[in-house]
Design a protein around this motif. Structure first.
Motif, PDB file in Angstrom:
ATOM      1  N   THR A  57      15.431   5.791  -1.713  1.00 50.80           N
ATOM      2  CA  THR A  57      15.021   5.808  -3.120  1.00 50.80           C
ATOM      3  C   THR A  57      14.038   4.685  -3.416  1.00 50.80           C
ATOM      4  OG1 THR A  57      17.154   6.766  -3.766  1.00 50.80           O
ATOM      5  CG2 THR A  57      15.852   5.694  -5.499  1.00 50.80           C
ATOM      6  N   GLU A  58      14.330   3.503  -2.882  1.00 58.79           N
ATOM      7  CA  GLU A  58      13.432   2.357  -3.086  1.00 58.79           C
ATOM      8  C   GLU A  58      12.033   2.663  -2.573  1.00 58.79           C
ATOM      9  OE1 GLU A  58      12.497  -1.305  -0.423  1.00 58.79           O
ATOM     10  OE2 GLU A  58      14.481  -1.631  -1.310  1.00 58.79           O
ATOM     11  N   THR A  59      11.956   3.215  -1.370  1.00 54.19           N
ATOM     12  CA  THR A  59      10.649   3.510  -0.767  1.00 54.19           C
ATOM     13  C   THR A  59       9.871   4.514  -1.607  1.00 54.19           C
ATOM     14  OG1 THR A  59      11.602   3.101   1.419  1.00 54.19           O
ATOM     15  CG2 THR A  59       9.490   4.261   1.340  1.00 54.19           C
ATOM     16  N   LEU A  60      10.540   5.563  -2.048  1.00 55.71           N
ATOM     17  CA  LEU A  60       9.875   6.574  -2.878  1.00 55.71           C
ATOM     18  C   LEU A  60       9.387   5.975  -4.197  1.00 55.71           C
ATOM     19  CD1 LEU A  60      12.232   9.635  -2.279  1.00 55.71           C
ATOM     20  CD2 LEU A  60       9.911   9.310  -1.396  1.00 55.71           C
ATOM     21  N   LEU A  96       6.391   1.184   7.330  1.00 47.63           N
ATOM     22  CA  LEU A  96       6.911   1.283   8.697  1.00 47.63           C
ATOM     23  C   LEU A  96       8.271   0.602   8.812  1.00 47.63           C
ATOM     24  CD1 LEU A  96       3.744   0.686  10.923  1.00 47.63           C
ATOM     25  CD2 LEU A  96       4.872   2.851  10.381  1.00 47.63           C
ATOM     26  N   ARG A  97       8.435  -0.530   8.159  1.00 52.14           N
ATOM     27  CA  ARG A  97       9.729  -1.223   8.209  1.00 52.14           C
ATOM     28  C   ARG A  97      10.830  -0.340   7.623  1.00 52.14           C
ATOM     29  NH1 ARG A  97      11.849  -6.357   8.677  1.00 52.14           N
ATOM     30  NH2 ARG A  97      13.665  -6.837   7.387  1.00 52.14           N
ATOM     31  N   ARG A  98      10.562   0.246   6.470  1.00 48.19           N
ATOM     32  CA  ARG A  98      11.577   1.076   5.837  1.00 48.19           C
ATOM     33  C   ARG A  98      11.855   2.346   6.653  1.00 48.19           C
ATOM     34  NH1 ARG A  98      13.313  -2.820   3.842  1.00 48.19           N
ATOM     35  NH2 ARG A  98      13.305  -3.348   1.619  1.00 48.19           N
ATOM     36  N   LEU A  99      10.830   2.974   7.179  1.00 50.80           N
ATOM     37  CA  LEU A  99      11.054   4.183   7.973  1.00 50.80           C
ATOM     38  C   LEU A  99      11.824   3.869   9.246  1.00 50.80           C
ATOM     39  CD1 LEU A  99       7.656   6.076   7.549  1.00 50.80           C
ATOM     40  CD2 LEU A  99       9.797   6.379   6.281  1.00 50.80           C
ATOM     41  N   ASP A 100      11.558   2.722   9.842  1.00 53.21           N
ATOM     42  CA  ASP A 100      12.345   2.295  11.004  1.00 53.21           C
ATOM     43  C   ASP A 100      13.814   2.125  10.615  1.00 53.21           C
ATOM     44  OD1 ASP A 100      10.075   2.278  12.563  1.00 53.21           O
ATOM     45  OD2 ASP A 100       9.814   0.095  12.527  1.00 53.21           O
ATOM     46  N   GLU A 149      -2.488  -2.400   3.168  1.00 49.46           N
ATOM     47  CA  GLU A 149      -1.875  -2.782   4.446  1.00 49.46           C
ATOM     48  C   GLU A 149      -0.447  -3.267   4.275  1.00 49.46           C
ATOM     49  OE1 GLU A 149      -3.497  -1.460   6.584  1.00 49.46           O
ATOM     50  OE2 GLU A 149      -5.344  -1.344   5.414  1.00 49.46           O
ATOM     51  N   VAL A 150      -0.156  -3.973   3.207  1.00 46.74           N
ATOM     52  CA  VAL A 150       1.221  -4.425   2.997  1.00 46.74           C
ATOM     53  C   VAL A 150       2.138  -3.245   2.715  1.00 46.74           C
ATOM     54  CG1 VAL A 150       2.742  -5.684   1.418  1.00 46.74           C
ATOM     55  CG2 VAL A 150       0.665  -6.778   2.271  1.00 46.74           C
ATOM     56  N   ILE A 151       1.690  -2.303   1.868  1.00 47.95           N
ATOM     57  CA  ILE A 151       2.583  -1.218   1.444  1.00 47.95           C
ATOM     58  C   ILE A 151       2.572  -0.052   2.424  1.00 47.95           C
ATOM     59  CG2 ILE A 151       3.015   0.512  -0.342  1.00 47.95           C
ATOM     60  CD1 ILE A 151       2.082  -1.527  -2.402  1.00 47.95           C
ATOM     61  N   VAL A 152       1.390   0.506   2.708  1.00 47.58           N
ATOM     62  CA  VAL A 152       1.318   1.732   3.508  1.00 47.58           C
ATOM     63  C   VAL A 152       1.495   1.467   4.993  1.00 47.58           C
ATOM     64  CG1 VAL A 152      -0.216   3.640   4.165  1.00 47.58           C
ATOM     65  CG2 VAL A 152      -0.060   2.920   1.803  1.00 47.58           C
ATOM     66  N   LEU A 153       1.199   0.269   5.428  1.00 45.31           N
ATOM     67  CA  LEU A 153       1.356  -0.055   6.841  1.00 45.31           C
ATOM     68  C   LEU A 153       2.679  -0.785   7.090  1.00 45.31           C
ATOM     69  CD1 LEU A 153       0.098  -0.021   9.669  1.00 45.31           C
ATOM     70  CD2 LEU A 153      -1.019  -2.189   9.105  1.00 45.31           C
ATOM     71  N   ALA A 154       2.750  -2.041   6.707  1.00 45.51           N
ATOM     72  CA  ALA A 154       3.877  -2.869   7.127  1.00 45.51           C
ATOM     73  C   ALA A 154       5.191  -2.514   6.430  1.00 45.51           C
ATOM     74  CB  ALA A 154       3.538  -4.343   6.887  1.00 45.51           C
ATOM     75  N   TYR A 155       5.164  -2.435   5.103  1.00 38.04           N
ATOM     76  CA  TYR A 155       6.408  -2.138   4.372  1.00 38.04           C
ATOM     77  C   TYR A 155       6.925  -0.745   4.711  1.00 38.04           C
ATOM     78  CZ  TYR A 155       9.321  -0.593   0.466  1.00 38.04           C
ATOM     79  OH  TYR A 155      10.328  -0.053  -0.296  1.00 38.04           O
ATOM     80  N   LEU A 190       0.486   3.723  -3.975  1.00 42.44           N
ATOM     81  CA  LEU A 190      -0.449   4.575  -3.260  1.00 42.44           C
ATOM     82  C   LEU A 190       0.031   6.008  -3.083  1.00 42.44           C
ATOM     83  CD1 LEU A 190      -1.517   1.809  -0.804  1.00 42.44           C
ATOM     84  CD2 LEU A 190      -2.962   2.889  -2.521  1.00 42.44           C
ATOM     85  N   GLY A 191       1.309   6.261  -3.269  1.00 46.64           N
ATOM     86  CA  GLY A 191       1.765   7.641  -3.314  1.00 46.64           C
ATOM     87  C   GLY A 191       1.186   8.351  -4.528  1.00 46.64           C
ATOM     88  N   ALA A 192       1.217   7.667  -5.672  1.00 45.21           N
ATOM     89  CA  ALA A 192       0.609   8.221  -6.885  1.00 45.21           C
ATOM     90  C   ALA A 192      -0.893   8.389  -6.698  1.00 45.21           C
ATOM     91  CB  ALA A 192       0.901   7.315  -8.070  1.00 45.21           C
ATOM     92  N   SER A 193      -1.518   7.444  -6.001  1.00 49.77           N
ATOM     93  CA  SER A 193      -2.953   7.549  -5.733  1.00 49.77           C
ATOM     94  C   SER A 193      -3.261   8.771  -4.883  1.00 49.77           C
ATOM     95  CB  SER A 193      -3.454   6.286  -5.021  1.00 49.77           C
ATOM     96  OG  SER A 193      -3.297   5.147  -5.843  1.00 49.77           O
ATOM     97  N   GLY A 194      -2.349   9.116  -3.956  1.00 52.17           N
ATOM     98  CA  GLY A 194      -2.541  10.300  -3.135  1.00 52.17           C
ATOM     99  C   GLY A 194      -2.543  11.575  -3.969  1.00 52.17           C
ATOM    100  N   VAL A 195      -1.622  11.668  -4.923  1.00 56.66           N
ATOM    101  CA  VAL A 195      -1.582  12.834  -5.808  1.00 56.66           C
ATOM    102  C   VAL A 195      -2.848  12.889  -6.665  1.00 56.66           C
ATOM    103  CG1 VAL A 195      -0.337  13.974  -7.676  1.00 56.66           C
ATOM    104  CG2 VAL A 195       0.938  12.839  -5.840  1.00 56.66           C
ATOM    105  N   SER A 196      -3.253  11.742  -7.201  1.00 56.73           N
ATOM    106  CA  SER A 196      -4.476  11.673  -8.001  1.00 56.73           C
ATOM    107  C   SER A 196      -5.696  12.103  -7.193  1.00 56.73           C
ATOM    108  CB  SER A 196      -4.664  10.247  -8.521  1.00 56.73           C
ATOM    109  OG  SER A 196      -5.902  10.104  -9.186  1.00 56.73           O
ATOM    110  N   ALA A 197      -5.767  11.651  -5.932  1.00 57.21           N
ATOM    111  CA  ALA A 197      -6.905  12.005  -5.084  1.00 57.21           C
ATOM    112  C   ALA A 197      -6.926  13.501  -4.785  1.00 57.21           C
ATOM    113  CB  ALA A 197      -6.844  11.213  -3.780  1.00 57.21           C
ATOM    114  N   LEU A 198      -5.753  14.107  -4.607  1.00 58.94           N
ATOM    115  CA  LEU A 198      -5.678  15.550  -4.357  1.00 58.94           C
ATOM    116  C   LEU A 198      -6.196  16.326  -5.567  1.00 58.94           C
ATOM    117  CD1 LEU A 198      -4.824  18.035  -2.743  1.00 58.94           C
ATOM    118  CD2 LEU A 198      -2.502  17.734  -3.670  1.00 58.94           C
ATOM    119  N   ILE A 199      -5.770  15.919  -6.761  1.00 55.87           N
ATOM    120  CA  ILE A 199      -6.240  16.595  -7.978  1.00 55.87           C
ATOM    121  C   ILE A 199      -7.751  16.441  -8.120  1.00 55.87           C
ATOM    122  CG2 ILE A 199      -6.116  16.604 -10.500  1.00 55.87           C
ATOM    123  CD1 ILE A 199      -3.201  15.630 -10.209  1.00 55.87           C
TER     124      ILE A 199
END
Length: 259
Positions: free
Chosen positions: A16-19, A175-179, A167-173, A26-35
């Motif tokens: 839940t935290e990750t979502l 990956l840490r949470r998915l691990d 890089e902090v959110i989409v890369l390091a954070y 940047l998840g919201a940015s992805g939806v915005s970019a798709l639109i």
């Protein structure tokens, strides 16, 4: 008082935290970019005849108000990074230092970052020019700021902000949470890379593919080095050169596309 959770409960909290972090950034940015991309596809004319502006004016003709909006946008964009630092601290980790975002190895981070930027920058420019020429990409306008004294400082700040957030959110954070959630390294690599590509989709198919490839390279480098610092440096250098180079060269050289 904190409630003790079992393993399943901790995974649910982390999921839940990750979502939520992604939904605020940047998840919201992805939806915005798709639109935005759907809008570009359904607009008359080809993609290369349309423009995607990255750094534009918020108050044309009012430079001081424009500067205030620029600085406000840069500062507020960094709030999700502060949230990540807070969440990592609550986890018991030493904040962003656990991701390798600190000043303990400045020379190594700068050197590695510069090498990565040099390799990706040249290939990325050629890929963009090819994608635009074949109609798979919009014309990217890295900056459209007025010619005022704060133009280049704001472009540099914008580049640094982009690099830190991504890089902090989409890369390091991430990956840490998915691990921690038990994802395989390959699944985590794909998730991080596809997310990176998604919020660049407003640039076109070329922007999506190019950033997915960049995401794969960055994930592999992060796994090898265990530090996000060099990748923040690399991303910042790439954006500084792109923003500043466009400001200096647009309209003066024939190979650089302009709207």
């Amino acid at each position: 008082m904190f409630v003790e959770l079992d393993a399943d409960g901790r995974r649910r909290v982390l999921r839940t935290e990750t979502l939520l972090v992604l939904a605020l950034s940047l998840g919201a940015s992805g939806v915005s970019a798709l639109i935005s991309f759907i809008g570009s596809l359904t607009r008359p004319g080809g993609l290369k005849d349309q423009a995607a502006t990255l750094n534009g004016s918020y108050a044309p003709g009012r430079p001081w108000l424009d500067l205030a909006w620029q600085l406000f946008g840069i500062a507020t964009a960094l709030v999700p990074v502060l949230l990540v630092a807070h969440l990592l601290t609550r986890e018991g980790a030493p904040g962003l230092r656990v991701l390798g975002f600190d000043r303990t190895r400045p020379v190594g981070d700068l050197g590695r970052g510069a090498l990565v930027a040099a390799g990706i920058g040249s290939a990325g420019l050629l890929f963009y020019l090819g994608a635009r020429a074949t109609g798979f990409n919009l014309t990217v306008v890295p900056e459209a700021l007025p010619d005022v004294w704060w133009k280049f400082p704001v472009l540099i700040l914008s580049a640094v902000q982009n690099s830190v957030v991504e890089e902090v959110i989409v890369l390091a954070y991430l990956l840490r949470r998915l691990d921690q959630l038990g994802w395989s390294p390959m699944a985590a690599l794909l998730a991080s890379s596809l997310l990176r590509g998604s919020y660049h989709l407003y640039q076109g198919i070329g922007g999506f593919i190019g950033n997915v490839v960049m995401g794969v390279v960055f994930v592999l480098a992060y796994r090898r080095w265990g530090r996000v610092g060099p990748l923040v440096v690399a991303h910042a250098l790439l954006d500084i050169v792109a923003f500043g180079g466009y400001a200096l060269l647009a309209g003066k050289v024939g190979w650089l596309p302009t709207p």
